[in-house]
Design a protein around this motif. Structure first.
Motif, PDB file in Angstrom:
ATOM      1  N   UNK A  84     -25.065   7.164 -14.012  1.00 27.06           N
ATOM      2  CA  UNK A  84     -25.130   8.469 -13.391  1.00 27.06           C
ATOM      3  C   UNK A  84     -25.624   9.383 -14.785  1.00 27.06           C
ATOM      4  N   UNK A  85     -25.407   9.108 -15.869  1.00 29.44           N
ATOM      5  CA  UNK A  85     -26.047   9.928 -17.007  1.00 29.44           C
ATOM      6  C   UNK A  85     -27.475   9.501 -17.052  1.00 29.44           C
ATOM      7  N   UNK A  86     -27.734   8.113 -16.967  1.00 31.86           N
ATOM      8  CA  UNK A  86     -29.010   7.413 -17.168  1.00 31.86           C
ATOM      9  C   UNK A  86     -29.830   8.101 -15.961  1.00 31.86           C
ATOM     10  N   UNK A  87     -29.395   8.379 -14.816  1.00 24.81           N
ATOM     11  CA  UNK A  87     -30.176   9.082 -13.515  1.00 24.81           C
ATOM     12  C   UNK A  87     -30.487  10.370 -13.973  1.00 24.81           C
ATOM     13  N   UNK A  88     -29.240  11.048 -14.503  1.00 25.66           N
ATOM     14  CA  UNK A  88     -29.577  12.512 -14.850  1.00 25.66           C
ATOM     15  C   UNK A  88     -30.676  12.616 -16.062  1.00 25.66           C
ATOM     16  N   UNK A  89     -30.606  11.701 -17.084  1.00 28.91           N
ATOM     17  CA  UNK A  89     -31.609  11.962 -17.977  1.00 28.91           C
ATOM     18  C   UNK A  89     -32.839  11.648 -17.390  1.00 28.91           C
ATOM     19  N   UNK A  90     -33.332  10.810 -16.535  1.00 27.48           N
ATOM     20  CA  UNK A  90     -34.430  10.200 -15.798  1.00 27.48           C
ATOM     21  C   UNK A  90     -34.946  11.451 -15.218  1.00 27.48           C
ATOM     22  N   UNK A 127     -38.302  16.490 -15.127  1.00 25.40           N
ATOM     23  CA  UNK A 127     -38.676  17.779 -15.009  1.00 25.40           C
ATOM     24  C   UNK A 127     -39.094  18.391 -16.226  1.00 25.40           C
ATOM     25  N   UNK A 128     -38.799  17.946 -17.633  1.00 28.90           N
ATOM     26  CA  UNK A 128     -39.592  18.525 -18.742  1.00 28.90           C
ATOM     27  C   UNK A 128     -40.915  18.122 -18.822  1.00 28.90           C
ATOM     28  N   UNK A 129     -41.158  16.826 -18.535  1.00 31.20           N
ATOM     29  CA  UNK A 129     -42.499  16.511 -18.546  1.00 31.20           C
ATOM     30  C   UNK A 129     -43.320  17.355 -17.348  1.00 31.20           C
ATOM     31  N   UNK A 130     -42.914  17.754 -16.318  1.00 23.01           N
ATOM     32  CA  UNK A 130     -43.641  18.629 -15.378  1.00 23.01           C
ATOM     33  C   UNK A 130     -43.639  20.104 -15.961  1.00 23.01           C
ATOM     34  N   UNK A 131     -42.571  20.666 -16.836  1.00 25.17           N
ATOM     35  CA  UNK A 131     -42.691  21.973 -17.064  1.00 25.17           C
ATOM     36  C   UNK A 131     -43.842  21.785 -18.395  1.00 25.17           C
ATOM     37  N   UNK A 132     -43.570  20.858 -19.024  1.00 24.84           N
ATOM     38  CA  UNK A 132     -44.717  20.922 -20.112  1.00 24.84           C
ATOM     39  C   UNK A 132     -46.073  20.992 -19.784  1.00 24.84           C
TER      40      UNK A 132
END
Length: 164
Positions: free
Chosen positions: A5-11, A16-21
């Protein structure tokens, strides 16, 4: 929380970070483009302001010339006095005026410093401390225009005679 679940959230967070950047970079590029456009507009504004100022000076100079020719302007008597003296040797002022005109016939514009240096070269015996007041007088008479502070070009009769 389990590791998958943590890996899924990290992905998801990474996406999201890539989109925002990418969105931030696009806005930054637009900002740079807008700043360049604004700088170009400001530069064009300065050029047009100088041209408008020059045109306004030309209008005033032509109006003064018309008044002088009609004998109604405040400088009519001064202009007539300066033009008299037909057989007299040319005055220093006339020589300075010729030197200024010759320089501005060679080049479109010149600064006060360039004009003073030219006068010193061609008329070494003439005192150049009165160059600036003489330039002002020529602008007032409409023979020169000042497109920018400290820069002169031919105007009025001198410019008209040159364009023929």
């Amino acid at each position: 929380m389990p590791a998958p679940d943590l890996h899924s959230m990290l992905l998801q967070a990474s996406e999201l970070a890539a989109t925002k950047n990418a969105s931030l970079e696009a806005v930054c590029r637009r900002e740079v483009d807008i700043e360049r456009a604004l700088a170009a507009v400001r530069a064009e504004k300065e050029v047009r302001a100088g041209s408008a100022h020059s045109a306004n000076e030309l209008v005033v100079a032509l109006q003064q010339q018309i008044q002088r020719q009609a004998g109604t302007g405040p400088q009519a008597q001064a202009g007539a006095a300066e033009e008299s003296g037909g057989g007299d040797p040319p005055s220093a002022r006339a020589a300075v005026r010729r030197a200024i005109r010759e320089l501005l016939l060679e080049r479109e514009e010149a600064t006060t410093k360039e004009i003073t240096q030219h006068i010193q070269r061609v008329l070494p015996n003439v005192n150049t401390k009165n160059t600036s007041p003489e330039l002002t007088r020529l602008v007032q008479q409409g023979l020169l225009v000042r497109p920018r502070a400290g820069v002169y070009r031919l105007g009025g009769e001198w410019a008209i005679a040159e364009s023929r």
